[in-house]
Design a protein around this motif. Structure first.
Motif, PDB file in Angstrom:
ATOM      1  N   ARG A 118       0.828  -1.204   0.000  1.00 29.88           N
ATOM      2  CA  ARG A 118       0.000   0.000   0.000  1.00 29.88           C
ATOM      3  C   ARG A 118       0.865   1.257   0.000  1.00 29.88           C
ATOM      4  NH1 ARG A 118      -4.673  -1.879   4.421  1.00 29.88           N
ATOM      5  NH2 ARG A 118      -5.883  -3.174   2.960  1.00 29.88           N
ATOM      6  N   ASP A 119       1.932   1.230   0.781  1.00 32.19           N
ATOM      7  CA  ASP A 119       2.854   2.372   0.782  1.00 32.19           C
ATOM      8  C   ASP A 119       3.485   2.580  -0.592  1.00 32.19           C
ATOM      9  OD1 ASP A 119       2.318   2.816   3.441  1.00 32.19           O
ATOM     10  OD2 ASP A 119       4.169   1.891   4.182  1.00 32.19           O
ATOM     11  N   ALA A 120       3.632   1.467  -1.327  1.00 32.03           N
ATOM     12  CA  ALA A 120       4.231   1.541  -2.660  1.00 32.03           C
ATOM     13  C   ALA A 120       3.225   1.939  -3.738  1.00 32.03           C
ATOM     14  CB  ALA A 120       4.857   0.195  -3.016  1.00 32.03           C
ATOM     15  N   GLY A 121       1.967   2.116  -3.360  1.00 26.35           N
ATOM     16  CA  GLY A 121       0.972   2.595  -4.300  1.00 26.35           C
ATOM     17  C   GLY A 121       0.044   1.545  -4.865  1.00 26.35           C
ATOM     18  N   PHE A 122       0.134   0.311  -4.365  1.00 27.99           N
ATOM     19  CA  PHE A 122      -0.750  -0.754  -4.844  1.00 27.99           C
ATOM     20  C   PHE A 122      -2.006  -0.814  -3.976  1.00 27.99           C
ATOM     21  CE2 PHE A 122       3.486  -2.041  -6.223  1.00 27.99           C
ATOM     22  CZ  PHE A 122       3.270  -2.410  -7.543  1.00 27.99           C
ATOM     23  N   ASP A 123      -3.161  -0.965  -4.632  1.00 25.70           N
ATOM     24  CA  ASP A 123      -4.441  -1.023  -3.930  1.00 25.70           C
ATOM     25  C   ASP A 123      -4.713  -2.477  -3.549  1.00 25.70           C
ATOM     26  OD1 ASP A 123      -6.932  -0.556  -2.872  1.00 25.70           O
ATOM     27  OD2 ASP A 123      -7.926  -0.323  -4.822  1.00 25.70           O
ATOM     28  N   VAL A 124      -4.222  -2.879  -2.384  1.00 30.18           N
ATOM     29  CA  VAL A 124      -4.234  -4.293  -2.001  1.00 30.18           C
ATOM     30  C   VAL A 124      -5.197  -4.499  -0.835  1.00 30.18           C
ATOM     31  CG1 VAL A 124      -2.820  -6.219  -1.192  1.00 30.18           C
ATOM     32  CG2 VAL A 124      -1.827  -4.511  -2.696  1.00 30.18           C
ATOM     33  N   PRO A 125      -6.149  -5.423  -0.964  1.00 25.96           N
ATOM     34  CA  PRO A 125      -7.009  -5.765   0.177  1.00 25.96           C
ATOM     35  C   PRO A 125      -6.247  -6.614   1.183  1.00 25.96           C
ATOM     36  CG  PRO A 125      -7.540  -7.164  -1.680  1.00 25.96           C
ATOM     37  CD  PRO A 125      -6.521  -6.170  -2.177  1.00 25.96           C
ATOM     38  N   LEU A 126      -6.753  -6.666   2.404  1.00 23.44           N
ATOM     39  CA  LEU A 126      -6.154  -7.475   3.459  1.00 23.44           C
ATOM     40  C   LEU A 126      -6.818  -8.842   3.450  1.00 23.44           C
ATOM     41  CD1 LEU A 126      -4.103  -7.103   5.870  1.00 23.44           C
ATOM     42  CD2 LEU A 126      -6.112  -6.797   7.317  1.00 23.44           C
ATOM     43  N   PRO A 127      -6.111  -9.894   3.015  1.00 19.99           N
ATOM     44  CA  PRO A 127      -6.761 -11.201   2.910  1.00 19.99           C
ATOM     45  C   PRO A 127      -7.058 -11.816   4.265  1.00 19.99           C
ATOM     46  CG  PRO A 127      -4.428 -11.374   2.371  1.00 19.99           C
ATOM     47  CD  PRO A 127      -4.721  -9.914   2.542  1.00 19.99           C
ATOM     48  N   GLN A 128      -8.180 -12.517   4.352  1.00 15.29           N
ATOM     49  CA  GLN A 128      -8.557 -13.224   5.573  1.00 15.29           C
ATOM     50  C   GLN A 128      -7.815 -14.538   5.743  1.00 15.29           C
ATOM     51  OE1 GLN A 128     -12.985 -13.435   5.071  1.00 15.29           O
ATOM     52  NE2 GLN A 128     -12.998 -12.809   7.217  1.00 15.29           N
ATOM     53  N   ALA A 129      -7.272 -15.073   4.644  1.00 14.16           N
ATOM     54  CA  ALA A 129      -6.718 -16.418   4.700  1.00 14.16           C
ATOM     55  C   ALA A 129      -5.750 -16.631   3.543  1.00 14.16           C
ATOM     56  CB  ALA A 129      -7.840 -17.463   4.643  1.00 14.16           C
ATOM     57  N   THR A 130      -5.101 -17.773   3.551  1.00 14.43           N
ATOM     58  CA  THR A 130      -4.092 -18.266   2.611  1.00 14.43           C
ATOM     59  C   THR A 130      -2.737 -17.629   2.913  1.00 14.43           C
ATOM     60  OG1 THR A 130      -4.198 -16.715   0.736  1.00 14.43           O
ATOM     61  CG2 THR A 130      -5.849 -18.493   0.820  1.00 14.43           C
ATOM     62  N   MET A 131      -1.752 -18.030   2.136  1.00 14.50           N
ATOM     63  CA  MET A 131      -0.392 -17.500   2.248  1.00 14.50           C
ATOM     64  C   MET A 131      -0.067 -16.619   1.043  1.00 14.50           C
ATOM     65  SD  MET A 131       1.469 -21.152   1.470  1.00 14.50           S
ATOM     66  CE  MET A 131       3.130 -20.502   1.576  1.00 14.50           C
ATOM     67  N   TYR A 132      -1.105 -15.956   0.495  1.00 16.10           N
ATOM     68  CA  TYR A 132      -0.931 -15.155  -0.710  1.00 16.10           C
ATOM     69  C   TYR A 132      -1.527 -13.761  -0.543  1.00 16.10           C
ATOM     70  CZ  TYR A 132      -0.337 -19.901  -2.444  1.00 16.10           C
ATOM     71  OH  TYR A 132       0.066 -21.196  -2.593  1.00 16.10           O
ATOM     72  N   VAL A 133      -1.005 -12.840  -1.351  1.00 16.77           N
ATOM     73  CA  VAL A 133      -1.602 -11.522  -1.529  1.00 16.77           C
ATOM     74  C   VAL A 133      -1.813 -11.352  -3.030  1.00 16.77           C
ATOM     75  CG1 VAL A 133      -1.365  -9.044  -1.180  1.00 16.77           C
ATOM     76  CG2 VAL A 133      -0.420 -10.637   0.521  1.00 16.77           C
ATOM     77  N   TRP A 134      -3.029 -10.979  -3.415  1.00 14.63           N
ATOM     78  CA  TRP A 134      -3.423 -10.843  -4.814  1.00 14.63           C
ATOM     79  C   TRP A 134      -3.367  -9.360  -5.157  1.00 14.63           C
ATOM     80  CZ3 TRP A 134      -3.386 -13.772  -8.785  1.00 14.63           C
ATOM     81  CH2 TRP A 134      -4.300 -13.709  -9.827  1.00 14.63           C
ATOM     82  N   VAL A 135      -2.408  -8.978  -5.989  1.00 12.90           N
ATOM     83  CA  VAL A 135      -2.054  -7.572  -6.181  1.00 12.90           C
ATOM     84  C   VAL A 135      -2.529  -7.090  -7.549  1.00 12.90           C
ATOM     85  CG1 VAL A 135      -0.162  -5.903  -6.197  1.00 12.90           C
ATOM     86  CG2 VAL A 135       0.008  -7.964  -4.766  1.00 12.90           C
ATOM     87  N   PRO A 136      -3.407  -6.091  -7.587  1.00 13.23           N
ATOM     88  CA  PRO A 136      -3.821  -5.540  -8.884  1.00 13.23           C
ATOM     89  C   PRO A 136      -2.725  -4.661  -9.483  1.00 13.23           C
ATOM     90  CG  PRO A 136      -4.895  -4.354  -7.099  1.00 13.23           C
ATOM     91  CD  PRO A 136      -4.122  -5.473  -6.458  1.00 13.23           C
ATOM     92  N   LEU A 137      -2.536  -4.776 -10.786  1.00 12.78           N
ATOM     93  CA  LEU A 137      -1.568  -3.957 -11.509  1.00 12.78           C
ATOM     94  C   LEU A 137      -2.258  -2.750 -12.124  1.00 12.78           C
ATOM     95  CD1 LEU A 137       0.443  -6.779 -13.346  1.00 12.78           C
ATOM     96  CD2 LEU A 137       1.170  -5.450 -11.350  1.00 12.78           C
ATOM     97  N   PRO A 138      -1.488  -1.746 -12.536  1.00 11.12           N
ATOM     98  CA  PRO A 138      -2.097  -0.625 -13.255  1.00 11.12           C
ATOM     99  C   PRO A 138      -2.849  -1.100 -14.489  1.00 11.12           C
ATOM    100  CG  PRO A 138       0.145  -0.088 -12.603  1.00 11.12           C
ATOM    101  CD  PRO A 138      -0.047  -1.544 -12.288  1.00 11.12           C
ATOM    102  N   GLU A 139      -3.911  -0.411 -14.823  1.00 12.95           N
ATOM    103  CA  GLU A 139      -4.769  -0.823 -15.931  1.00 12.95           C
ATOM    104  C   GLU A 139      -3.971  -0.948 -17.220  1.00 12.95           C
ATOM    105  OE1 GLU A 139      -8.969   0.533 -18.102  1.00 12.95           O
ATOM    106  OE2 GLU A 139      -8.169   1.644 -16.386  1.00 12.95           O
ATOM    107  N   GLY A 140      -4.231  -2.041 -17.937  1.00 14.34           N
ATOM    108  CA  GLY A 140      -3.583  -2.252 -19.220  1.00 14.34           C
ATOM    109  C   GLY A 140      -2.230  -2.904 -19.170  1.00 14.34           C
ATOM    110  N   VAL A 141      -1.724  -3.214 -17.985  1.00 15.55           N
ATOM    111  CA  VAL A 141      -0.399  -3.809 -17.845  1.00 15.55           C
ATOM    112  C   VAL A 141      -0.502  -5.324 -17.972  1.00 15.55           C
ATOM    113  CG1 VAL A 141       1.532  -4.187 -16.261  1.00 15.55           C
ATOM    114  CG2 VAL A 141       0.473  -1.933 -16.420  1.00 15.55           C
ATOM    115  N   SER A 142       0.335  -5.920 -18.773  1.00 15.58           N
ATOM    116  CA  SER A 142       0.388  -7.378 -18.918  1.00 15.58           C
ATOM    117  C   SER A 142       1.061  -7.989 -17.697  1.00 15.58           C
ATOM    118  CB  SER A 142       1.174  -7.753 -20.178  1.00 15.58           C
ATOM    119  OG  SER A 142       1.577  -9.104 -20.137  1.00 15.58           O
TER     120      SER A 142
END
Length: 391
Positions: free
Chosen positions: A310-334
């Motif tokens: 979040r400090d780096a500018g990524f809009d990341v939700p706080l996951p309730q579970a798993t060992m992963y964070v699912w990070v959205p990229l800027p629109e249009g980025v492969s």
């Protein structure tokens, strides 16, 4: 050489098969690589499991074929654990099957049930064993994108009726890999009823049931009324106990489904080694004392990663579970191109969402497989690439 089978040729390449070689090359040139790509934690398994394995290896009887019956004590311990953890009572001999990791059971299930023209409903992005098992068993996958607007759930009411009529297996995985999403009991109840209505199997991948945070307790599908009529659930020692390479898990559920999977496996393998099953008994018995501390480690890592991202500018939700964070990229980025550049230019390996299906495009998955400091460093490097890359 004979021509490869059409069903084999239709398989997509396995995700990032060339990345291990790239990482080795970078490390050989002195690059500091932060590896967040694979869900393979850098943490030790329970000491009790290690000691049980050591002791079991010294008994020659444990070097013999286990076959599908395996170690009765392991079956009984799993049944006890299912009862104490979920309040689910199962027959250890008829409703349980030890697996060489949950992946192989998930993969083998379609071989018992699919005829040409039959379909499975598969989440996208999702675990590749769902797709691989379907295609190689001769079935047809119906791919359903997991999108934020649907809370990364399969919208069951949007599955076309002609697909529903042909569906033999619905795959669900919550807590979810890779999105880290969770499903409510109401949603799971809808899924059970959907399968009952369409005479489909609910294959419930519950590999992350024990890695949950902030008081959340993921359920078993069998806590849902009438699920035992249609469901088979898959569990694993891999993530909960940091035993990914030990290859041990189990299927549990409807006796007819478990029996069919057992028969398939008699033609495919001769069971989980006795030594590993003895270790599995010890791991399950250590659950109450050992697992909470392991989960605390993952929660600290989750908190550090999300804060840094979040400090780096990524809009990341706080996951309730798993060992992963699912990070959205800027629109249009492969996701694939960006992830490859991140590895080559910044020395950070992670999983592009598209590698687990087209529905994952626009995201990358971070695995919480290193220390909080390393996760913060990785987030800073990711921010640097976004700032300088013209992504």
């Amino acid at each position: 050489m004979p021509e490869l089978a059409a069903r084999f040729r239709s398989l997509p390449p396995y995700p990032l098969s060339d990345v291990p070689a790239i990482k080795r090359d970078l490390k050989s040139r002195g690059v500091d690589v932060i590896d967040l790509g694979t869900g393979d934690a850098d943490l030790p398994p329970p000491p009790a499991a290690v000691e049980a394995l050591r002791g079991a290896a010294q008994d020659p009887a444990n070097s013999r074929y286990p076959f599908q019956l395996g170690l009765v004590e392991f079956r009984e311990e799993i049944a006890r654990w299912m009862g104490s953890r979920f309040g689910v009572e199962v027959d250890p001999m008829k409703q349980l099957l030890p697996l060489i990791g949950s992946k192989e059971g998930i993969f083998h299930l379609p071989f018992a049930f699919l005829e040409p023209g039959d379909m499975t409903v598969i989440p996208d992005p999702g675990y590749q064993a769902y797709l691989g098992g379907t295609v190689l068993a001769g079935g047809t996958p119906h791919i359903v994108p997991l999108r934020p607007e649907n809370d990364f759930l399969i919208p069951l009411d949007e599955i076309p009726e002609d697909v529903a009529r042909r569906t033999k297996i619905l795959y669900l995985n919550y807590p979810n890999n890779p999105t880290a999403a969770s499903a409510s009991r109401e949603y799971l109840a809808d899924a059970v009823e959907w399968c009952r209505r369409h005479d489909a199997i609910l294959a419930y991948d519950n590999a992350y049931s024990e890695i949950a945070f902030d008081g959340y307790r993921p359920p078993s599908i069998f806590e849902i009324p009438r699920a035992m009529d249609v469901a088979i659930e898959f569990h694993s020692l891999s993530k909960t106990y940091n035993m990914t390479g030990w290859r041990a898990g189990w299927a549990v559920g409807n006796a007819d489904l478990v029996g069919a999977l057992t028969r398939v496996k008699t033609f495919a393998d001769t069971g989980v080694p006795f030594t590993i099953q003895h270790a599995g008994v010890a791991a399950l018995r250590s659950h109450a004392d050992w697992v909470p501390g392991n989960v605390e480690t993952f929660q600290r890592r989750r908190d550090a990663a999300v804060e840094a991202l979040r400090d780096a500018g990524f809009d990341v939700p706080l996951p309730q579970a798993t060992m992963y964070v699912w990070v959205p990229l800027p629109e249009g980025v492969s996701s694939e191109a960006w992830s490859r550049r991140l590895l080559l230019e910044q020395g950070v390996a992670l999983l592009p969402g598209k590698s687990l299906g087209a529905g994952g495009e626009g995201f990358v998955r971070i695995a919480l497989t290193c220390t909080e400091d390393r996760l913060r460093q990785a987030a800073a490097r990711m921010a640097g690439l976004v700032a300088t890359a013209g992504v």
